[in-house]
Write a protein that holds these residues in place. Structure first.
Motif, PDB file in Angstrom:
ATOM      1  N   SER A   1       0.779  -1.112  -0.144  1.00  0.00           N
ATOM      2  CA  SER A   1      -0.278  -0.342   0.377  1.00  0.00           C
ATOM      3  C   SER A   1       0.747   1.847  -0.414  1.00  0.00           C
ATOM      4  CB  SER A   1      -1.322   0.198   1.254  1.00  0.00           C
ATOM      5  OG  SER A   1      -1.684  -1.025   1.908  1.00  0.00           O
ATOM      6  N   TYR A   2       1.645   0.962   0.140  1.00  0.00           N
ATOM      7  CA  TYR A   2       2.764   2.306  -0.400  1.00  0.00           C
ATOM      8  C   TYR A   2       4.250   1.820  -1.019  1.00  0.00           C
ATOM      9  CZ  TYR A   2       4.977  -0.377   4.047  1.00  0.00           C
ATOM     10  OH  TYR A   2       5.699  -1.583   4.659  1.00  0.00           O
ATOM     11  N   CYS A   3       5.220   2.238  -1.095  1.00  0.00           N
ATOM     12  CA  CYS A   3       6.361   2.500  -1.949  1.00  0.00           C
ATOM     13  C   CYS A   3       7.279   1.731  -1.726  1.00  0.00           C
ATOM     14  CB  CYS A   3       6.672   3.425  -3.463  1.00  0.00           C
ATOM     15  SG  CYS A   3       4.759   4.154  -4.026  1.00  0.00           S
ATOM     16  N   LEU A   4       8.405   0.522  -2.051  1.00  0.00           N
ATOM     17  CA  LEU A   4       9.367   0.211  -1.543  1.00  0.00           C
ATOM     18  C   LEU A   4      10.317   0.121  -2.257  1.00  0.00           C
ATOM     19  CD1 LEU A   4       8.309  -2.714   1.536  1.00  0.00           C
ATOM     20  CD2 LEU A   4       9.346  -0.164   1.513  1.00  0.00           C
ATOM     21  N   HIS A   5      11.623   0.207  -2.200  1.00  0.00           N
ATOM     22  CA  HIS A   5      12.502  -0.434  -3.922  1.00  0.00           C
ATOM     23  C   HIS A   5      12.823  -1.922  -4.036  1.00  0.00           C
ATOM     24  CE1 HIS A   5      16.526  -0.540  -5.115  1.00  0.00           C
ATOM     25  NE2 HIS A   5      16.387   0.115  -5.558  1.00  0.00           N
ATOM     26  N   GLN A   6      12.744  -2.328  -3.063  1.00  0.00           N
ATOM     27  CA  GLN A   6      12.601  -3.576  -3.174  1.00  0.00           C
ATOM     28  C   GLN A   6      11.098  -4.156  -4.349  1.00  0.00           C
ATOM     29  OE1 GLN A   6      12.342  -2.418  -0.072  1.00  0.00           O
ATOM     30  NE2 GLN A   6      13.702  -4.165   1.560  1.00  0.00           N
ATOM     31  N   ASP A   7      10.660  -3.624  -3.509  1.00  0.00           N
ATOM     32  CA  ASP A   7       9.228  -4.012  -4.665  1.00  0.00           C
ATOM     33  C   ASP A   7       9.071  -2.964  -5.826  1.00  0.00           C
ATOM     34  OD1 ASP A   7       6.315  -4.722  -4.556  1.00  0.00           O
ATOM     35  OD2 ASP A   7       6.085  -3.216  -4.165  1.00  0.00           O
ATOM     36  N   MET A   8       9.045  -1.820  -6.215  1.00  0.00           N
ATOM     37  CA  MET A   8       9.699  -1.495  -7.337  1.00  0.00           C
ATOM     38  C   MET A   8      10.650  -1.841  -8.039  1.00  0.00           C
ATOM     39  SD  MET A   8       9.813   2.975  -8.504  1.00  0.00           S
ATOM     40  CE  MET A   8       8.238   3.298  -8.013  1.00  0.00           C
ATOM     41  N   ILE A   9      12.112  -1.983  -8.047  1.00  0.00           N
ATOM     42  CA  ILE A   9      12.914  -3.150  -8.648  1.00  0.00           C
ATOM     43  C   ILE A   9      12.440  -4.259  -9.633  1.00  0.00           C
ATOM     44  CG2 ILE A   9      13.876  -4.168  -7.531  1.00  0.00           C
ATOM     45  CD1 ILE A   9      15.519  -1.805  -9.165  1.00  0.00           C
ATOM     46  N   ARG A  10      11.428  -4.927  -8.931  1.00  0.00           N
ATOM     47  CA  ARG A  10      10.850  -6.249  -9.907  1.00  0.00           C
ATOM     48  C   ARG A  10      10.298  -5.958 -10.784  1.00  0.00           C
ATOM     49  NH1 ARG A  10       7.305  -8.494  -7.440  1.00  0.00           N
ATOM     50  NH2 ARG A  10       6.373  -7.420  -6.072  1.00  0.00           N
ATOM     51  N   LEU A  11       9.451  -4.467 -10.806  1.00  0.00           N
ATOM     52  CA  LEU A  11       8.834  -4.489 -12.212  1.00  0.00           C
ATOM     53  C   LEU A  11       9.230  -3.715 -13.575  1.00  0.00           C
ATOM     54  CD1 LEU A  11       5.665  -2.962 -10.477  1.00  0.00           C
ATOM     55  CD2 LEU A  11       5.999  -5.611 -10.573  1.00  0.00           C
ATOM     56  N   ALA A  12      10.534  -3.278 -12.960  1.00  0.00           N
ATOM     57  CA  ALA A  12      11.205  -2.541 -13.999  1.00  0.00           C
ATOM     58  C   ALA A  12      12.924  -4.375 -15.235  1.00  0.00           C
ATOM     59  CB  ALA A  12      12.914  -2.608 -13.478  1.00  0.00           C
ATOM     60  N   CYS A  13      11.960  -3.750 -16.298  1.00  0.00           N
ATOM     61  CA  CYS A  13      11.831  -4.077 -17.738  1.00  0.00           C
ATOM     62  C   CYS A  13      13.853  -4.130 -18.487  1.00  0.00           C
ATOM     63  CB  CYS A  13      11.179  -3.865 -18.545  1.00  0.00           C
ATOM     64  SG  CYS A  13       9.701  -4.226 -18.521  1.00  0.00           S
ATOM     65  N   ALA A  14      14.250  -4.123 -17.255  1.00  0.00           N
ATOM     66  CA  ALA A  14      16.129  -4.047 -17.373  1.00  0.00           C
ATOM     67  C   ALA A  14      17.143  -4.435 -16.405  1.00  0.00           C
ATOM     68  CB  ALA A  14      16.400  -2.219 -17.653  1.00  0.00           C
ATOM     69  N   ASP A  15      18.491  -4.630 -17.082  1.00  0.00           N
ATOM     70  CA  ASP A  15      19.047  -5.210 -15.617  1.00  0.00           C
ATOM     71  C   ASP A  15      19.203  -4.827 -14.190  1.00  0.00           C
ATOM     72  OD1 ASP A  15      21.406  -6.362 -14.780  1.00  0.00           O
ATOM     73  OD2 ASP A  15      22.709  -5.512 -15.989  1.00  0.00           O
ATOM     74  N   THR A  16      18.655  -4.884 -13.798  1.00  0.00           N
ATOM     75  CA  THR A  16      18.514  -4.386 -12.055  1.00  0.00           C
ATOM     76  C   THR A  16      19.378  -4.683 -11.525  1.00  0.00           C
ATOM     77  OG1 THR A  16      17.203  -6.235 -11.296  1.00  0.00           O
ATOM     78  CG2 THR A  16      15.799  -3.923 -12.297  1.00  0.00           C
ATOM     79  N   LYS A  17      20.643  -5.632 -11.689  1.00  0.00           N
ATOM     80  CA  LYS A  17      21.990  -6.212 -10.695  1.00  0.00           C
ATOM     81  C   LYS A  17      22.407  -5.032 -10.222  1.00  0.00           C
ATOM     82  CE  LYS A  17      23.783  -9.557 -13.441  1.00  0.00           C
ATOM     83  NZ  LYS A  17      24.965 -10.347 -13.424  1.00  0.00           N
ATOM     84  N   PHE A  18      23.425  -3.927 -10.663  1.00  0.00           N
ATOM     85  CA  PHE A  18      23.706  -2.765 -10.145  1.00  0.00           C
ATOM     86  C   PHE A  18      23.047  -2.027  -8.893  1.00  0.00           C
ATOM     87  CE2 PHE A  18      24.345   1.977  -8.585  1.00  0.00           C
ATOM     88  CZ  PHE A  18      25.868   1.020  -8.059  1.00  0.00           C
ATOM     89  N   ASN A  19      21.432  -2.423  -8.693  1.00  0.00           N
ATOM     90  CA  ASN A  19      20.211  -2.083  -8.118  1.00  0.00           C
ATOM     91  C   ASN A  19      20.086  -2.526  -6.992  1.00  0.00           C
ATOM     92  OD1 ASN A  19      20.028   0.462  -9.654  1.00  0.00           O
ATOM     93  ND2 ASN A  19      17.803   0.540  -7.815  1.00  0.00           N
ATOM     94  N   VAL A  20      19.860  -4.152  -7.319  1.00  0.00           N
ATOM     95  CA  VAL A  20      20.045  -5.149  -6.176  1.00  0.00           C
ATOM     96  C   VAL A  20      21.579  -5.618  -5.670  1.00  0.00           C
ATOM     97  CG1 VAL A  20      19.758  -7.577  -6.023  1.00  0.00           C
ATOM     98  CG2 VAL A  20      18.582  -6.468  -7.651  1.00  0.00           C
ATOM     99  N   ILE A  21      22.204  -5.625  -6.071  1.00  0.00           N
ATOM    100  CA  ILE A  21      23.612  -5.670  -5.474  1.00  0.00           C
ATOM    101  C   ILE A  21      24.492  -4.309  -3.862  1.00  0.00           C
ATOM    102  CG2 ILE A  21      26.636  -5.929  -5.598  1.00  0.00           C
ATOM    103  CD1 ILE A  21      26.273  -6.836  -7.876  1.00  0.00           C
ATOM    104  N   TYR A  22      24.340  -3.298  -4.779  1.00  0.00           N
ATOM    105  CA  TYR A  22      23.805  -1.702  -3.583  1.00  0.00           C
ATOM    106  C   TYR A  22      23.028  -2.037  -3.201  1.00  0.00           C
ATOM    107  CZ  TYR A  22      24.289   2.936  -3.316  1.00  0.00           C
ATOM    108  OH  TYR A  22      25.017   4.592  -2.057  1.00  0.00           O
ATOM    109  N   GLY A  23      21.841  -2.381  -3.414  1.00  0.00           N
ATOM    110  CA  GLY A  23      20.508  -2.273  -2.019  1.00  0.00           C
ATOM    111  C   GLY A  23      21.188  -3.459  -1.705  1.00  0.00           C
ATOM    112  N   LEU A  24      21.805  -4.250  -1.648  1.00  0.00           N
ATOM    113  CA  LEU A  24      21.977  -5.327  -0.489  1.00  0.00           C
ATOM    114  C   LEU A  24      23.812  -5.220   0.342  1.00  0.00           C
ATOM    115  CD1 LEU A  24      21.926  -8.758  -0.126  1.00  0.00           C
ATOM    116  CD2 LEU A  24      23.050  -9.085  -1.358  1.00  0.00           C
ATOM    117  N   VAL A  25      24.403  -4.701  -0.639  1.00  0.00           N
ATOM    118  CA  VAL A  25      25.613  -4.179   0.145  1.00  0.00           C
ATOM    119  C   VAL A  25      25.415  -2.864   0.628  1.00  0.00           C
ATOM    120  CG1 VAL A  25      27.779  -2.251  -0.426  1.00  0.00           C
ATOM    121  CG2 VAL A  25      26.865  -4.195  -1.514  1.00  0.00           C
ATOM    122  N   LEU A  26      24.383  -1.844   0.821  1.00  0.00           N
ATOM    123  CA  LEU A  26      24.010  -0.899   1.622  1.00  0.00           C
ATOM    124  C   LEU A  26      23.661  -1.178   2.950  1.00  0.00           C
ATOM    125  CD1 LEU A  26      23.620   2.067   1.366  1.00  0.00           C
ATOM    126  CD2 LEU A  26      21.495   2.114   0.309  1.00  0.00           C
TER     127      LEU A  26
END
Length: 319
Positions: free
Chosen positions: A179-204
């Motif tokens: 019912s609100y926006c989370l980065h982990q939720d939105m990144i699943r909907l992207a039609c692109a290579d989101t590897k950097f976001n996933v790795i950066y988020g995990l490292v962060l």
């Protein structure tokens, strides 16, 4: 091409989800959420009011407690409007830019709260292990700098992660699972290579939470060593009791936060209800429970609450 992607993303509309399978009961489900938000807002505003108006509480411990209340509200309040718009069937739509701003506040303040808890652990360490230098180490100016640094650290770490979302095309589903926006939720909907976001988020998460939790652990190792060297059993218990509220606050933040990260990354096939439940626990439990815990466990805060709620005569009896 990059400009096209940015333009496309900025004009994207997403659709928020309530409680799947319970749409008919959304109006009823909104009642406990309303109660939780009210408890969180009233509780944290009460803490802030008591610390601001009582000169005897103008000490480092209570300044940090006020920071904790501010970060609690900063994490939960940005979701209030969108949550009730969905549950009251007003609108499920949310624009991309509003979604990003909401994510910024949620994630930034959750990391800031972790840093504030580390600062509170250091405060306890200085108060117990080095009491004679307490006032000179933790001056009001230094406390203000710690608070600003905690927020800026979190904000600067989040900006690259969220800025990259503007370059992702969202060509399939635009339905978010909360019912609100989370980065982990939105990144699943992207039609692109989101590897950097996933790795950066995990490292962060690993670096910031890891650094803060390690700092808290080290502080408590020194605190425990110092407490065990105290001869009087009563004094030992008194020293440990001052840390009890803080330990509860640490667990209240870290357990749901870690649980939500694990669910999003390693339990993608779990029931949507599990994801939604974990997300709301992560968002609402700390703002609701922290003021209650500190009001119950901290004598000075308890006195301040009683002064607000009870006549002076009753307060003098209770004290």
């Amino acid at each position: 091409m990059a400009d096209f992607n940015v333009s496309n993303s900025l004009s994207t509309t997403f659709y928020l989800t309530g409680i799947p399978g319970y749409e008919v009961a959304h109006h009823w489900i909104s009642i406990p959420f309303c109660v939780l938000y009210l408890i969180g807002i009233i509780g944290n505003c009460t803490i802030l009011h008591i610390v601001r108006t009582d000169p005897s509480l103008h000490e480092p411990m209570y300044y940090f407690l006020a920071m904790l209340s501010l970060t609690d509200m900063g994490m939960s309040l940005p979701t209030l409007v969108t949550l009730f718009r969905v549950l009251w069937s007003i609108s499920r739509e949310i624009e991309f830019n509003i979604c990003v701003v909401q994510m910024f506040f949620i994630h930034t303040f959750s990391f800031t709260e972790s840093a504030v808890l580390l600062a509170m652990a250091f405060d306890h360490y200085v108060a117990i292990c080095n009491p004679l230098r307490y006032a000179t180490i933790l001056t009001p100016q230094r406390i203000a700098k710690i608070g600003v640094a905690a927020f800026l650290r979190s904000a600067f770490c989040m900006i690259p992660l969220l800025a990259l979302l503007a370059y992702f095309p969202f060509c399939h589903s635009h339905v978010l699972s909360h019912s609100y926006c989370l980065h982990q939720d939105m990144i699943r909907l992207a039609c692109a290579d989101t590897k950097f976001n996933v790795i950066y988020g995990l490292v962060l998460i690993t670096v910031l939470w890891g650094f803060d939790s390690l700092g808290i652990l080290v502080s408590y190792i020194f605190i425990l060593r110092s407490v065990l060297s105290i001869a009087s059993r009563e004094e030992r218990l008194k020293a440990l009791n001052t840390c009890a509220s803080h330990i509860c606050a640490v667990l209240i933040l870290y357990v749901p936060m870690i649980g939500l990260s694990i669910v999003h990354r390693f339990a993608k096939d779990a029931s949507p209800l599990v994801h939604i439940l974990m997300a709301h626990i992560y968002l609402l439990v700390p703002p609701v429970l922290n003021p209650i815990i500190y009001s119950v466990k901290t004598k000075q805060i308890r006195r301040g609450v009683m002064r607000l709620l009870a006549p002076k005569r009753i307060c003098s009896i209770l004290e």
